[in-house]
Design a protein around this motif. Sequence first.
Motif, PDB file in Angstrom:
ATOM      1  N   UNK A   1       5.722   4.108   2.696  1.00 26.74           N
ATOM      2  CA  UNK A   1       5.558   5.559   2.758  1.00 26.74           C
ATOM      3  C   UNK A   1       6.351   6.150   1.594  1.00 26.74           C
ATOM      4  N   UNK A   2       5.635   6.631   0.595  1.00 24.52           N
ATOM      5  CA  UNK A   2       6.289   7.094  -0.627  1.00 24.52           C
ATOM      6  C   UNK A   2       6.395   8.615  -0.677  1.00 24.52           C
ATOM      7  N   UNK A   3       5.748   9.297   0.273  1.00 20.68           N
ATOM      8  CA  UNK A   3       5.785  10.763   0.244  1.00 20.68           C
ATOM      9  C   UNK A   3       5.563  11.313   1.643  1.00 20.68           C
ATOM     10  N   UNK A   4       6.344  12.335   1.997  1.00 23.08           N
ATOM     11  CA  UNK A   4       6.190  13.044   3.261  1.00 23.08           C
ATOM     12  C   UNK A   4       5.789  14.472   2.921  1.00 23.08           C
ATOM     13  N   UNK A   5       4.613  14.875   3.340  1.00 22.12           N
ATOM     14  CA  UNK A   5       4.096  16.188   2.967  1.00 22.12           C
ATOM     15  C   UNK A   5       3.975  17.086   4.184  1.00 22.12           C
TER      16      UNK A   5
ATOM     17  N   UNK B   1       0.843  -1.185   0.000  1.00 20.89           N
ATOM     18  CA  UNK B   1       0.000   0.000   0.000  1.00 20.89           C
ATOM     19  C   UNK B   1       0.884   1.242   0.000  1.00 20.89           C
ATOM     20  N   UNK B   2       0.625   2.134  -0.946  1.00 17.74           N
ATOM     21  CA  UNK B   2       1.392   3.376  -1.060  1.00 17.74           C
ATOM     22  C   UNK B   2       0.721   4.463  -0.216  1.00 17.74           C
ATOM     23  N   UNK B   3       1.514   5.061   0.687  1.00 15.14           N
ATOM     24  CA  UNK B   3       0.959   6.013   1.653  1.00 15.14           C
ATOM     25  C   UNK B   3       1.722   7.331   1.597  1.00 15.14           C
ATOM     26  N   UNK B   4       0.981   8.435   1.669  1.00 19.57           N
ATOM     27  CA  UNK B   4       1.572   9.756   1.887  1.00 19.57           C
ATOM     28  C   UNK B   4       1.228  10.192   3.302  1.00 19.57           C
ATOM     29  N   UNK B   5       2.192  10.751   4.025  1.00 20.03           N
ATOM     30  CA  UNK B   5       1.978  11.261   5.376  1.00 20.03           C
ATOM     31  C   UNK B   5       1.863  12.776   5.316  1.00 20.03           C
ATOM     32  N   UNK B   6       0.799  13.307   5.910  1.00 20.47           N
ATOM     33  CA  UNK B   6       0.475  14.725   5.743  1.00 20.47           C
ATOM     34  C   UNK B   6       0.346  15.409   7.103  1.00 20.47           C
ATOM     35  N   UNK B   7       1.115  16.471   7.300  1.00 20.66           N
ATOM     36  CA  UNK B   7       0.999  17.330   8.480  1.00 20.66           C
ATOM     37  C   UNK B   7       1.812  18.580   8.191  1.00 20.66           C
ATOM     38  N   UNK B   8       1.546  19.668   8.923  1.00 17.58           N
ATOM     39  CA  UNK B   8       2.267  20.907   8.680  1.00 17.58           C
ATOM     40  C   UNK B   8       3.631  20.965   9.371  1.00 17.58           C
ATOM     41  N   UNK B   9       3.959  19.927  10.155  1.00 14.07           N
ATOM     42  CA  UNK B   9       5.234  19.908  10.882  1.00 14.07           C
ATOM     43  C   UNK B   9       6.110  18.779  10.350  1.00 14.07           C
TER      44      UNK B   9
ATOM     45  N   UNK C   1      -3.355   5.791   0.040  1.00  8.91           N
ATOM     46  CA  UNK C   1      -3.904   6.438   1.242  1.00  8.91           C
ATOM     47  C   UNK C   1      -3.075   7.677   1.575  1.00  8.91           C
ATOM     48  N   UNK C   2      -3.762   8.772   1.845  1.00  9.09           N
ATOM     49  CA  UNK C   2      -3.124   9.936   2.460  1.00  9.09           C
ATOM     50  C   UNK C   2      -3.469   9.889   3.938  1.00  9.09           C
TER      51      UNK C   2
ATOM     52  N   UNK D   1      -0.328  -0.381  10.875  1.00  6.31           N
ATOM     53  CA  UNK D   1      -0.177  -0.918   9.523  1.00  6.31           C
ATOM     54  C   UNK D   1      -1.387  -1.767   9.142  1.00  6.31           C
ATOM     55  N   UNK D   2      -1.888  -2.566  10.098  1.00  4.51           N
ATOM     56  CA  UNK D   2      -3.069  -3.392   9.837  1.00  4.51           C
ATOM     57  C   UNK D   2      -4.303  -2.520   9.598  1.00  4.51           C
ATOM     58  N   UNK D   3      -4.426  -1.427  10.346  1.00  2.00           N
ATOM     59  CA  UNK D   3      -5.559  -0.526  10.166  1.00  2.00           C
ATOM     60  C   UNK D   3      -5.506   0.139   8.795  1.00  2.00           C
ATOM     61  N   UNK D   4      -4.317   0.529   8.347  1.00  2.00           N
ATOM     62  CA  UNK D   4      -4.174   1.113   7.016  1.00  2.00           C
ATOM     63  C   UNK D   4      -4.533   0.100   5.941  1.00  2.00           C
ATOM     64  N   UNK D   5      -4.165  -1.156   6.164  1.00  2.00           N
ATOM     65  CA  UNK D   5      -4.541  -2.211   5.226  1.00  2.00           C
ATOM     66  C   UNK D   5      -6.057  -2.357   5.158  1.00  2.00           C
TER      67      UNK D   5
END
Length: 213
Positions: A31-35, A3-11, A46-47, A108-112
């Motif tokens: 985790x393919x992207x840190x935003x 599963x490809x995931x982007x992590x999003x937060x302002x910090x 999933x974002x 990880x299981x919850x994201x799945x």
Amino acid sequence: MVIRVALVNDYEVVVHGLDTMLRSYRDTVAVVELDAGTTVGESVDIAMYDTFANPRGDREEIRRLTANPRVGKVAVYSWNLDPSLVTAALSSGASGYLSKALPAGELAAALTAVHDGVQVRPARAEGRTSAIVGGDWPGREEGLSAREAEVLALITRGLSNQQIADRAHLSINSVKTYIRSCYRRIGVSNRTHAVLWGIEHGFRPTRQPGSER
């Protein structure tokens, strides 16, 4: 399937902390992207939106993420499990609302599960005051708890005690207690010095509230 995931937060420290937390599960969740302060630029399944310093959950941010054609689903990641916040996030388009009390394997299981189409909600037994297990936050190395750090982040943004209470779903007395404990930990005696300390120690977000991504 990974599963490809982007992590999003302002910090920045928050998204990097989440990336570190999930590093042992890269055969399941990549985790393919840190935003931090930017929009999701890659196609992801999933974002994952971390609500640090936005403890009510940012409905506009959730809607923005769900409207992004590069994002398959949105999962909110928060310590604040107030049922009204969970309902509001899901009504705004999130496919799951995940507790920060989840150890890395369960996260990880919850994201799945979210990826598989399950609308994941926090278990009632976790409660609103569950301990935070993973991830990272500004001031952790100084001994600040995640909730103390969040209150300090909101102080640094210029919010009043009442605004912090409203945003964090806390009583005004709880806010004052967190502020006093913050002051003790960082060695300051007033709000002005706390704001200056916060600015010097990473408590200013990459993106200022109200600005466009």
